[in-house]
Design an enzyme around this catalytic site. Structure first.
Site, PDB file in Angstrom:
ATOM      1  N   CYS A 423     -13.586  -1.888  -6.152  1.00 36.25           N
ATOM      2  CA  CYS A 423     -12.467  -2.629  -5.566  1.00 36.25           C
ATOM      3  C   CYS A 423     -11.328  -1.640  -5.405  1.00 36.25           C
ATOM      4  O   CYS A 423     -11.524  -0.540  -4.889  1.00 36.25           O
ATOM      5  CB  CYS A 423     -12.099  -3.832  -6.426  1.00 36.25           C
ATOM      6  SG  CYS A 423     -11.627  -3.446  -8.134  1.00 36.25           S
ATOM      7  N   GLY A 424     -10.123  -2.001  -5.844  1.00 39.11           N
ATOM      8  CA  GLY A 424      -9.005  -1.080  -5.755  1.00 39.11           C
ATOM      9  C   GLY A 424      -8.758  -0.318  -7.031  1.00 39.11           C
ATOM     10  O   GLY A 424      -8.247   0.805  -7.013  1.00 39.11           O
TER      11      GLY A 424
END
Length: 469
Positions: A423-424
């Site tokens: 994800c981030g």
């Protein structure tokens, strides 16, 4: 903090600084407001069921909440207005068109409420919901500001598809007319929206949560649309997915959330009790940080780290009718689990595993692990990006397979085997990996970092998607 006896004919900046107290829920991306009415009473606007910060602010100021106003039937949190009415006798103000089934003062377009020196005027601003009201706060005939809820927000407008995709364009057109109506207010009028950056009811970037009518006339790209049709097209094109629980809460808010009484607690359960809950359809939610979950976790448990966004992912990924058991570390705040769950209507909270994973292991129950590695340590393999569409389009690893976390359970069979899940930063990726593990995947690796980290470590280019698709 300034005294509450500042005169109401002060300029708007003084009003905001001395009388308006924003209460920001960073996880849901929303703002509630507490207005000091200058006589030891207060107005609360769009307060959620988690009233902790509101009570702290009111107590600090020596205020009693006399009025609790809701701009609309919220889909992303349970309203705290009913609780305020029950606990301290606050008068609940809400749209007559909402057909709420609990005691409240029903308001229609143009109705005014005397707050004791100030006036709250209702403006019908449908779009985000059918019965949406904005509330103009007046001092005599002068507009101090307007609580716009999910109508006009900072550089955008809230989504119009919560009543179903078949009504999204109709309500987007209504939203156009509502925003045009709001822009007839004086340019200096402060705009106090409920939804802001981080809310799945809207998607504006940036940190600003309040604005003015004049600033929005100048800066809001939706207001630059040539006509109603262009506005609707632009708004609808900006909408991403939203959590599954949004489809349930509007009706709960119409009926009125159940009153919470007494002290809420999360009982301690031993390993055998947790196993029994699982055997009878319960779900295990592991709220520990990703590294702890990676090192050891209960098979088929879902990782949702306890942070500001906890409620969003709990409501997106798990049913509200299953008993829930939580695994936490000793230093995590169990009351935070409770309140984040309760504010979105999750009330079947059976308890937490006393002693954590050490107790589970000591009782002889199985545990499992998952690889959680930095970008430099990540092996070669298919890269699965579980971020939202807008994040993915803004920049992703070339060749990445995009599978949004919210829809991953339904698409788990499509995930490539042996994937690097990312994800981030790592929190959502660990949640995604737990969802895939539950669906039967093994050999997964979770990236401790984001796409730019991975691209730099592996000599892979970053690319952007065509956001106009």
């Amino acid at each position: 903090m300034a005294s509450s006896n500042v005169p109401w004919n002060s300029v708007e900046v003084e009003f905001a600084d001395n009388h308006l107290i924003p209460l920001v829920d960073e996880g849901l991306g929303n703002s509630a407001y507490l207005v000091d009415l200058g006589d030891s009473r207060a107005l609360a606007v769009d307060a959620s069921r988690d009233l902790r910060s509101l009570h702290v602010a009111a107590t600090h100021r020596g205020l009693r909440v006399a009025f609790a106003a809701d701009t609309h039937l919220h889909a992303d949190f349970l309203s705290g207005a009913v609780q305020l009415g029950h606990d301290i006798g606050a008068t609940v103000l809400a749209s007559a068109a909402g057909r709420r089934t609990f005691g409240h003062t029903p308001l229609a377009d143009g109705d005014e409420v005397d707050l004791g020196g100030l006036t709250l005027q209702a403006l019908a601003t449908p779009g985000h919901t059918d019965e949406h009201l904005s509330f103009v706060l007046l001092d005599g005939g002068r507009e101090l500001g307007v609580f716009t809820g999910g109508s006009l927000i900072v550089n955008s407008a809230a989504r119009t598809d919560l009543q179903g995709s078949d009504r999204a364009e109709e309500l987007a057109r209504a939203q156009y007319r509502s925003l045009r109506r709001l822009t007839t207010l004086p340019d200096a009028t402060a705009v106090w929206p409920t939804h802001g950056a981080g809310s799945f009811c809207s998607a504006p970037p940036g940190a600003e949560r309040t604005t003015t009518i004049g600033a929005q006339k100048r800066d809001n790209p939706l207001l630059a649309a040539a006509d109603e049709g262009a506005f609707a097209q632009r708004l609808l094109a900006s909408l991403g997915t939203y959590p599954a629980y949004f489809d349930r809460l509007t009706e709960v808010n119409r009926r009125g959330p159940a009153i919470l009484a007494g002290t809420l607690s999360l009982p301690a359960l031993d390993a055998q009790q947790v196993a029994a809950v699982r055997a009878h359809g319960g779900q295990v939610v592991d709220v520990r940080p990703p590294a702890d979950y990676a090192a050891s976790h209960i098979p088929r448990s879902i990782s949702i780290p306890l942070r500001a966004q906890f409620a969003t992912w709990l409501g997106w990924l798990l049913p509200d009718d299953a008993p829930l058991v939580f695994v936490a570390t000793d230093d995590q705040d169990l009351s935070e689990i409770l309140w984040q769950a309760y504010k979105i209507g999750y009330e079947r909270l059976t308890g937490h595993l006393a002693g954590g994973m050490d107790a589970w292991w000591a009782a002889g129950f199985p545990e499992t692990t998952i690889a959680f590695v930095t970008a430099a340590e990540a092996p070669a393999g298919p890269y699965v990006d579980v971020r939202q569409q807008a994040e993915y389009e803004a920049g992703h690893v070339a060749g990445a397979v995009h599978m949004e976390l919210g829809s991953l359970a339904d698409r788990a069979a499509d995930a490539p085997p042996g994937a690097i899940v990312a994800c981030g930063h790592g929190e959502r990726a660990m949640t995604a990996a737990s969802v895939l593990e539950r669906a039967g995947h093994s050999g997964l690796t979770v990236l401790d970092g984001g796409p730019a980290d991975y691209a730099a470590a592996h000599g892979t280019r970053m690319t952007r998607a065509d956001a106009s698709r």
